[in-house]
Write a protein that holds these residues in place. Structure first.
Motif, PDB file in Angstrom:
ATOM      1  N   GLY A 182       0.919  -1.251  -0.014  1.00 11.50           N
ATOM      2  CA  GLY A 182       0.093   0.088  -0.220  1.00 11.50           C
ATOM      3  C   GLY A 182       1.032   1.652   0.022  1.00 11.50           C
ATOM      4  O   GLY A 182       1.919   1.155  -0.272  1.00 11.50           O
ATOM      5  N   SER A 183       0.088   2.401   0.118  1.00 14.26           N
ATOM      6  CA  SER A 183       0.734   3.669   0.152  1.00 14.26           C
ATOM      7  C   SER A 183       0.255   4.528   0.799  1.00 14.26           C
ATOM      8  O   SER A 183      -0.955   4.232   1.975  1.00 14.26           O
ATOM      9  N   TYR A 184       0.881   5.507   1.020  1.00 12.39           N
ATOM     10  CA  TYR A 184       0.361   6.939   1.851  1.00 12.39           C
ATOM     11  C   TYR A 184      -0.913   7.918   1.545  1.00 12.39           C
ATOM     12  O   TYR A 184      -1.747   8.096   2.212  1.00 12.39           O
ATOM     13  N   LEU A 185      -0.534   7.283   0.368  1.00  8.43           N
ATOM     14  CA  LEU A 185      -2.249   7.866  -0.714  1.00  8.43           C
ATOM     15  C   LEU A 185      -3.294   6.928  -0.087  1.00  8.43           C
ATOM     16  O   LEU A 185      -4.783   7.961   0.074  1.00  8.43           O
ATOM     17  N   ASP A 186      -3.055   5.648  -0.304  1.00  9.34           N
ATOM     18  CA  ASP A 186      -4.049   4.784   0.073  1.00  9.34           C
ATOM     19  C   ASP A 186      -4.690   5.008   1.862  1.00  9.34           C
ATOM     20  O   ASP A 186      -6.425   4.783   1.729  1.00  9.34           O
ATOM     21  N   LEU A 187      -3.723   5.781   2.669  1.00  7.25           N
ATOM     22  CA  LEU A 187      -4.285   5.344   3.807  1.00  7.25           C
ATOM     23  C   LEU A 187      -4.950   6.923   3.966  1.00  7.25           C
ATOM     24  O   LEU A 187      -6.078   7.584   4.343  1.00  7.25           O
ATOM     25  N   PHE A 188      -4.708   8.223   2.808  1.00 11.32           N
ATOM     26  CA  PHE A 188      -4.800   9.247   3.140  1.00 11.32           C
ATOM     27  C   PHE A 188      -6.543   9.143   2.147  1.00 11.32           C
ATOM     28  O   PHE A 188      -7.363   9.804   2.871  1.00 11.32           O
ATOM     29  N   LEU A 189      -7.474   8.880   1.151  1.00  9.74           N
ATOM     30  CA  LEU A 189      -8.497   8.373   0.452  1.00  9.74           C
ATOM     31  C   LEU A 189      -9.223   7.514   1.452  1.00  9.74           C
ATOM     32  O   LEU A 189     -10.330   7.323   1.175  1.00  9.74           O
ATOM     33  N   GLY A 190      -7.998   6.381   2.207  1.00  8.40           N
ATOM     34  CA  GLY A 190      -9.477   5.274   2.754  1.00  8.40           C
ATOM     35  C   GLY A 190      -9.779   4.247   2.253  1.00  8.40           C
ATOM     36  O   GLY A 190     -10.501   3.204   2.207  1.00  8.40           O
ATOM     37  N   ARG A 191      -8.804   3.423   1.037  1.00  3.87           N
ATOM     38  CA  ARG A 191      -8.470   2.893   0.456  1.00  3.87           C
ATOM     39  C   ARG A 191      -7.490   1.132   1.316  1.00  3.87           C
ATOM     40  O   ARG A 191      -6.939   0.986   0.604  1.00  3.87           O
ATOM     41  N   ILE A 192      -8.619   1.204   2.478  1.00  6.90           N
ATOM     42  CA  ILE A 192      -7.422   0.105   3.592  1.00  6.90           C
ATOM     43  C   ILE A 192      -8.993  -0.584   4.643  1.00  6.90           C
ATOM     44  O   ILE A 192     -10.168   0.176   4.020  1.00  6.90           O
ATOM     45  N   SER A 193      -8.383  -1.168   5.123  1.00  3.72           N
ATOM     46  CA  SER A 193      -9.543  -1.956   5.819  1.00  3.72           C
ATOM     47  C   SER A 193      -9.326  -1.283   7.600  1.00  3.72           C
ATOM     48  O   SER A 193      -8.465  -0.450   7.385  1.00  3.72           O
ATOM     49  N   GLY A 194     -10.007  -1.310   7.735  1.00  5.72           N
ATOM     50  CA  GLY A 194     -10.784  -0.477   9.040  1.00  5.72           C
ATOM     51  C   GLY A 194     -12.152  -0.538  10.050  1.00  5.72           C
ATOM     52  O   GLY A 194     -12.451  -0.982   9.202  1.00  5.72           O
ATOM     53  N   CYS A 195     -12.093   0.220  10.404  1.00  5.51           N
ATOM     54  CA  CYS A 195     -14.042   0.303  10.817  1.00  5.51           C
ATOM     55  C   CYS A 195     -14.009   1.714   9.960  1.00  5.51           C
ATOM     56  O   CYS A 195     -14.078   1.870   9.098  1.00  5.51           O
ATOM     57  N   ILE A 196     -15.425   1.637  10.116  1.00  3.77           N
ATOM     58  CA  ILE A 196     -16.622   1.680   9.077  1.00  3.77           C
ATOM     59  C   ILE A 196     -16.081   3.307   8.490  1.00  3.77           C
ATOM     60  O   ILE A 196     -15.915   3.931   7.281  1.00  3.77           O
ATOM     61  N   GLY A 197     -16.652   3.904   9.656  1.00  5.01           N
ATOM     62  CA  GLY A 197     -16.314   5.882   9.426  1.00  5.01           C
ATOM     63  C   GLY A 197     -14.842   6.298   9.585  1.00  5.01           C
ATOM     64  O   GLY A 197     -14.630   7.525   9.771  1.00  5.01           O
ATOM     65  N   GLU A 198     -13.978   5.597   9.717  1.00  4.82           N
ATOM     66  CA  GLU A 198     -12.687   5.958  10.569  1.00  4.82           C
ATOM     67  C   GLU A 198     -11.278   6.328   8.860  1.00  4.82           C
ATOM     68  O   GLU A 198     -10.304   6.581   8.837  1.00  4.82           O
ATOM     69  N   VAL A 199     -11.949   5.260   7.676  1.00  8.82           N
ATOM     70  CA  VAL A 199     -10.637   5.540   6.265  1.00  8.82           C
ATOM     71  C   VAL A 199     -10.502   6.328   6.393  1.00  8.82           C
ATOM     72  O   VAL A 199      -9.178   6.550   5.790  1.00  8.82           O
ATOM     73  N   SER A 200     -11.314   7.392   5.671  1.00  3.09           N
ATOM     74  CA  SER A 200     -10.751   8.168   5.119  1.00  3.09           C
ATOM     75  C   SER A 200     -10.543   9.255   5.555  1.00  3.09           C
ATOM     76  O   SER A 200     -11.103  10.396   6.458  1.00  3.09           O
ATOM     77  N   ALA A 201      -8.985   9.605   5.413  1.00  6.11           N
ATOM     78  CA  ALA A 201      -9.194  10.886   6.271  1.00  6.11           C
ATOM     79  C   ALA A 201      -9.477  11.910   5.567  1.00  6.11           C
ATOM     80  O   ALA A 201      -8.965  13.150   5.917  1.00  6.11           O
ATOM     81  N   LEU A 202      -9.132  12.018   4.291  1.00  7.06           N
ATOM     82  CA  LEU A 202      -9.468  13.243   3.063  1.00  7.06           C
ATOM     83  C   LEU A 202     -11.672  13.504   3.788  1.00  7.06           C
ATOM     84  O   LEU A 202     -10.962  14.960   3.905  1.00  7.06           O
ATOM     85  N   LEU A 203     -11.337  12.839   3.386  1.00  9.64           N
ATOM     86  CA  LEU A 203     -13.320  13.472   3.936  1.00  9.64           C
ATOM     87  C   LEU A 203     -13.495  13.662   5.404  1.00  9.64           C
ATOM     88  O   LEU A 203     -14.346  14.880   5.623  1.00  9.64           O
ATOM     89  N   LEU A 204     -12.258  13.008   6.800  1.00  7.29           N
ATOM     90  CA  LEU A 204     -13.074  13.268   7.715  1.00  7.29           C
ATOM     91  C   LEU A 204     -12.563  14.669   8.207  1.00  7.29           C
ATOM     92  O   LEU A 204     -13.570  15.719   8.659  1.00  7.29           O
ATOM     93  N   LEU A 205     -11.480  14.695   7.483  1.00  7.75           N
ATOM     94  CA  LEU A 205     -11.472  16.318   7.163  1.00  7.75           C
ATOM     95  C   LEU A 205     -11.522  17.508   6.616  1.00  7.75           C
ATOM     96  O   LEU A 205     -11.470  18.808   7.249  1.00  7.75           O
ATOM     97  N   ALA A 206     -11.940  16.527   5.755  1.00  8.44           N
ATOM     98  CA  ALA A 206     -12.936  18.071   5.239  1.00  8.44           C
ATOM     99  C   ALA A 206     -14.326  18.260   5.725  1.00  8.44           C
ATOM    100  O   ALA A 206     -14.933  19.658   5.774  1.00  8.44           O
TER     101      ALA A 206
END
Length: 335
Positions: A182-206
């Motif tokens: 994976g990559s840091y971009l995957d983490l930032f966009l939310g293309r990762i496993s995790g809890c339903i509402g916590e994966v997308s850093a981009l949308l949470l920060l928005a």
């Protein structure tokens, strides 16, 4: 008739801002919608079912308790928001009874046994999540692979090449292992496993931009929380992997897990956080410290929920110790 020069004494607040509990609650819900929509897109219809079940259980519990207490408060949006956050803190494939139990616990036990909205000393949604985590640890740590990262030809995710159905979270895999596929971009966009509402850093920060514009939250708690956590990770975070000091992967830990959701949307809860600016800084720093300790050296790869709840306990003491000096008060000089 009052004399025009008569001094009238009334109780505070003297100036009403025009806001209300319901407007604040629904505003926070609105800010969380994009991150939840991404979670449903990322993990499929099952994630939507988990969110809806959590909300329904929270709202129904609020309605029943309100009917018993003869004080219906379900329309202020607080129960809806609690249920939404419980759902966001659940794995996408969790059995349906677990979010129901977590929401009922959050509303009936944590919120209403202390008097209802504004009187609970602990964040109800986080308490529900921790309650579920300790009761059904195996079900709460089973993760689905993200559909958004799935290869169209093979149906296999790059972060879970060996298992197209389940996948450990980036925190459980560790930075070095995760970044091989994976990559840091995957983490930032939310293309990762995790809890339903916590994966997308981009949308949470928005969503937090609107919270700051509306002045629903202030900078003190998130800044102290994230600042303390990232500083400690930078200094000591590489030690468990065999590295030396000042080699921790700050960006990986900032974008992974529930740090952003916790720091901006849950640690800033008006009821369970300090009221003074100095107290907020202390509270945020404490959340950052405990998150660091639990996540880096503890038995769980996450730590946000437990860290915030631990600091909720200290809020009355923090408020007492950071109480501002009364206007016009002069400290007596010791002779």
């Amino acid at each position: 008739m009052d004399h025009p020069n008569q001094l009238r004494i009334t109780s505070s607040p003297h100036i009403h801002e025009g806001d209300s509990t319901a407007r604040i609650m629904w505003s926070v819900v609105l800010c969380l919608v994009p991150a939840g929509a991404w979670g449903v897109y990322n993990f499929g219809p099952g994630a939507l079912a988990v969110i809806l079940v959590s909300i329904a259980a929270a709202v129904l519990t609020e309605l029943v308790v309100g009917a018993v207490r003869k004080n219906i408060t379900v329309f202020d949006g607080s129960a809806f928001l609690t249920g939404l956050l419980v759902g966001y803190n659940m794995p996408p494939s969790v059995p349906g009874f677990i979010p129901v139990a977590a929401s009922v616990f959050a509303i009936a036990v944590v919120k209403h046994t202390f008097g209802g909205l504004g009187r609970n000393w602990m964040n109800p949604a986080l308490a529900g999540r921790v309650f579920a985590m300790f009761c059904w640890t195996e079900e709460m740590t089973g993760w689905s692979a993200p559909l958004s990262a799935m290869d169209a030809a093979t149906g296999v995710t790059p972060v879970a090449a060996s298992d197209a159905v389940t996948s450990a979270t980036p925190l459980a895999r560790g930075a070095a292992d995760f970044l091989q596929h994976g990559s840091y971009l995957d983490l930032f966009l939310g293309r990762i496993s995790g809890c339903i509402g916590e994966v997308s850093a981009l949308l949470l920060l928005a969503g937090t931009i609107y919270l700051f514009i509306r002045k629903i939250i202030t900078w003190e708690i998130p800044a102290a929380y994230i600042g303390t956590f990232t500083l400690l990770v930078w200094i000591f975070g590489g030690i468990p992997a065999g590295s030396r000091l000042f080699q921790g992967d700050v960006l990986f830990h900032f974008l992974s897990g529930g740090l952003i959701l916790g720091a901006f949307y849950m640690a800033t809860d008006m009821v369970t956080s300090p009221v003074t600016r100095k107290g907020m800084l202390v509270f945020g720093a404490g959340c950052g410290f405990f998150t660091f300790v639990i996540r880096i050296f503890g038995g769980f790869p996450e730590g946000v929920s437990l860290a915030i709840i631990i600091m909720n306990i200290f809020v009355p003491l923090i408020n007492r110790l950071t109480k501002p000096v009364k206007f016009g008060y002069v400290k007596e000089e010791t002779k």
